[in-house]
Design a protein around this motif. Structure first.
Motif, PDB file in Angstrom:
ATOM      1  N   ALA A  35      -6.052  -0.363  15.011  1.00  0.00           N
ATOM      2  CA  ALA A  35      -4.816  -0.055  14.299  1.00  0.00           C
ATOM      3  C   ALA A  35      -4.889   1.301  13.596  1.00  0.00           C
ATOM      4  CB  ALA A  35      -4.536  -1.153  13.277  1.00  0.00           C
ATOM      5  N   LYS A  36      -3.725   1.933  13.485  1.00  0.00           N
ATOM      6  CA  LYS A  36      -3.613   3.218  12.798  1.00  0.00           C
ATOM      7  C   LYS A  36      -3.075   2.959  11.391  1.00  0.00           C
ATOM      8  CE  LYS A  36      -1.424   7.734  13.328  1.00  0.00           C
ATOM      9  NZ  LYS A  36      -0.524   8.518  14.198  1.00  0.00           N
ATOM     10  N   ILE A  37      -3.837   3.400  10.376  1.00  0.00           N
ATOM     11  CA  ILE A  37      -3.491   3.146   8.989  1.00  0.00           C
ATOM     12  C   ILE A  37      -3.209   4.465   8.283  1.00  0.00           C
ATOM     13  CG2 ILE A  37      -4.188   2.002   6.847  1.00  0.00           C
ATOM     14  CD1 ILE A  37      -4.182   0.140   9.332  1.00  0.00           C
ATOM     15  N   GLY A  38      -2.049   4.583   7.647  1.00  0.00           N
ATOM     16  CA  GLY A  38      -1.713   5.751   6.853  1.00  0.00           C
ATOM     17  C   GLY A  38      -2.092   5.506   5.408  1.00  0.00           C
ATOM     18  N   VAL A  39      -2.807   6.460   4.809  1.00  0.00           N
ATOM     19  CA  VAL A  39      -3.282   6.309   3.430  1.00  0.00           C
ATOM     20  C   VAL A  39      -2.935   7.578   2.655  1.00  0.00           C
ATOM     21  CG1 VAL A  39      -5.309   5.894   1.975  1.00  0.00           C
ATOM     22  CG2 VAL A  39      -5.194   4.857   4.240  1.00  0.00           C
ATOM     23  N   GLU A  40      -2.407   7.409   1.433  1.00  0.00           N
ATOM     24  CA  GLU A  40      -2.117   8.579   0.596  1.00  0.00           C
ATOM     25  C   GLU A  40      -3.397   9.350   0.311  1.00  0.00           C
ATOM     26  OE1 GLU A  40       0.309   8.302  -2.879  1.00  0.00           O
ATOM     27  OE2 GLU A  40       1.826   7.124  -1.837  1.00  0.00           O
ATOM     28  N   GLN A  41      -3.257  10.666   0.168  1.00  0.00           N
ATOM     29  CA  GLN A  41      -4.392  11.570   0.040  1.00  0.00           C
ATOM     30  C   GLN A  41      -5.351  11.215  -1.085  1.00  0.00           C
ATOM     31  OE1 GLN A  41      -2.089  15.266  -0.206  1.00  0.00           O
ATOM     32  NE2 GLN A  41      -3.250  15.988   1.562  1.00  0.00           N
ATOM     33  N   SER A  42      -4.869  10.792  -2.218  1.00  0.00           N
ATOM     34  CA  SER A  42      -5.740  10.553  -3.377  1.00  0.00           C
ATOM     35  C   SER A  42      -6.602   9.308  -3.245  1.00  0.00           C
ATOM     36  CB  SER A  42      -4.897  10.474  -4.656  1.00  0.00           C
ATOM     37  OG  SER A  42      -4.001   9.386  -4.566  1.00  0.00           O
ATOM     38  N   LEU A  43      -6.372   8.485  -2.246  1.00  0.00           N
ATOM     39  CA  LEU A  43      -7.117   7.237  -2.077  1.00  0.00           C
ATOM     40  C   LEU A  43      -8.307   7.414  -1.126  1.00  0.00           C
ATOM     41  CD1 LEU A  43      -4.033   4.864  -1.805  1.00  0.00           C
ATOM     42  CD2 LEU A  43      -5.550   5.152  -3.777  1.00  0.00           C
ATOM     43  N   THR A  44      -9.195   8.347  -1.457  1.00  0.00           N
ATOM     44  CA  THR A  44     -10.315   8.654  -0.564  1.00  0.00           C
ATOM     45  C   THR A  44     -11.275   7.481  -0.387  1.00  0.00           C
ATOM     46  OG1 THR A  44     -11.494   9.679  -2.411  1.00  0.00           O
ATOM     47  CG2 THR A  44     -10.253  11.143  -0.961  1.00  0.00           C
ATOM     48  N   ASP A  45     -11.478   6.672  -1.437  1.00  0.00           N
ATOM     49  CA  ASP A  45     -12.372   5.520  -1.308  1.00  0.00           C
ATOM     50  C   ASP A  45     -11.810   4.498  -0.334  1.00  0.00           C
ATOM     51  OD1 ASP A  45     -10.311   4.985  -3.129  1.00  0.00           O
ATOM     52  OD2 ASP A  45     -11.506   3.509  -4.241  1.00  0.00           O
ATOM     53  N   VAL A  46     -10.493   4.345  -0.330  1.00  0.00           N
ATOM     54  CA  VAL A  46      -9.843   3.426   0.608  1.00  0.00           C
ATOM     55  C   VAL A  46      -9.936   3.982   2.024  1.00  0.00           C
ATOM     56  CG1 VAL A  46      -7.640   2.363   1.247  1.00  0.00           C
ATOM     57  CG2 VAL A  46      -8.289   2.536  -1.168  1.00  0.00           C
ATOM     58  N   GLN A  47      -9.723   5.290   2.178  1.00  0.00           N
ATOM     59  CA  GLN A  47      -9.833   5.914   3.497  1.00  0.00           C
ATOM     60  C   GLN A  47     -11.219   5.679   4.081  1.00  0.00           C
ATOM     61  OE1 GLN A  47      -8.751  10.080   3.359  1.00  0.00           O
ATOM     62  NE2 GLN A  47      -6.935   9.658   2.151  1.00  0.00           N
ATOM     63  N   GLN A  48     -12.260   5.915   3.279  1.00  0.00           N
ATOM     64  CA  GLN A  48     -13.633   5.746   3.748  1.00  0.00           C
ATOM     65  C   GLN A  48     -13.922   4.294   4.120  1.00  0.00           C
ATOM     66  OE1 GLN A  48     -15.894   7.369   0.495  1.00  0.00           O
ATOM     67  NE2 GLN A  48     -15.720   9.462   1.249  1.00  0.00           N
ATOM     68  N   ALA A  49     -13.472   3.361   3.278  1.00  0.00           N
ATOM     69  CA  ALA A  49     -13.724   1.942   3.541  1.00  0.00           C
ATOM     70  C   ALA A  49     -13.047   1.493   4.834  1.00  0.00           C
ATOM     71  CB  ALA A  49     -13.246   1.101   2.363  1.00  0.00           C
ATOM     72  N   LEU A  50     -11.819   1.954   5.072  1.00  0.00           N
ATOM     73  CA  LEU A  50     -11.110   1.584   6.297  1.00  0.00           C
ATOM     74  C   LEU A  50     -11.768   2.208   7.527  1.00  0.00           C
ATOM     75  CD1 LEU A  50      -7.442   1.841   5.001  1.00  0.00           C
ATOM     76  CD2 LEU A  50      -8.588  -0.246   5.786  1.00  0.00           C
ATOM     77  N   GLN A  51     -12.221   3.468   7.412  1.00  0.00           N
ATOM     78  CA  GLN A  51     -12.910   4.121   8.523  1.00  0.00           C
ATOM     79  C   GLN A  51     -14.211   3.392   8.855  1.00  0.00           C
ATOM     80  OE1 GLN A  51     -13.029   8.128   6.986  1.00  0.00           O
ATOM     81  NE2 GLN A  51     -11.223   8.739   8.164  1.00  0.00           N
ATOM     82  N   GLU A  52     -14.929   2.943   7.831  1.00  0.00           N
ATOM     83  CA  GLU A  52     -16.170   2.203   8.059  1.00  0.00           C
ATOM     84  C   GLU A  52     -15.917   0.898   8.802  1.00  0.00           C
ATOM     85  OE1 GLU A  52     -17.949   1.717   4.201  1.00  0.00           O
ATOM     86  OE2 GLU A  52     -18.457   3.851   4.038  1.00  0.00           O
ATOM     87  N   ARG A  53     -14.715   0.348   8.652  1.00  0.00           N
ATOM     88  CA  ARG A  53     -14.351  -0.890   9.344  1.00  0.00           C
ATOM     89  C   ARG A  53     -13.758  -0.620  10.721  1.00  0.00           C
ATOM     90  NH1 ARG A  53     -12.688  -5.416   5.021  1.00  0.00           N
ATOM     91  NH2 ARG A  53     -14.098  -4.769   3.371  1.00  0.00           N
ATOM     92  N   GLY A  54     -13.705   0.656  11.106  1.00  0.00           N
ATOM     93  CA  GLY A  54     -13.283   1.009  12.460  1.00  0.00           C
ATOM     94  C   GLY A  54     -11.818   1.352  12.632  1.00  0.00           C
TER      95      GLY A  54
END
Length: 83
Positions: free
Chosen positions: A2-21
């Motif tokens: 899945a493609k997930i859009g994340v606001e720029q300031s949420l870098t910890d969320v971006q990293q966590a989602l990327q780690e989950r693939g």
């Protein structure tokens, strides 16, 4: 995945989602939510003008007051519901 859009300031969320693939893209003025299966927003500027026009059919998750793990769990639940 899945493609997930994340606001720029949420870098910890971006990293966590990327780690989950997940395929993560930053949401900003140039990149809207088109093509995303789910979007994560900060909630800081939510509906300031009182307008309710939608530009996407994707699920929107408000990250305000939540941990990256909580957000990832909700993303997974919403993606699974769509399938």
């Amino acid at each position: 995945m899945a493609k997930i859009g994340v606001e720029q300031s949420l870098t910890d969320v971006q990293q966590a989602l990327q780690e989950r693939g997940y395929d993560v893209v930053q949401l900003n003025q140039e990149q809207d939510a088109a093509g995303c299966d789910c979007c994560v927003i900060t909630g800081q500027d939510r509906n300031v003008m009182g307008m309710q026009d939608t530009t996407t059919q994707a699920s929107v998750i408000d990250a305000h007051g939540r941990t990256a793990d909580e957000i990832c769990q909700e993303v997974e639940q919403r993606i699974n519901q769509q399938q």
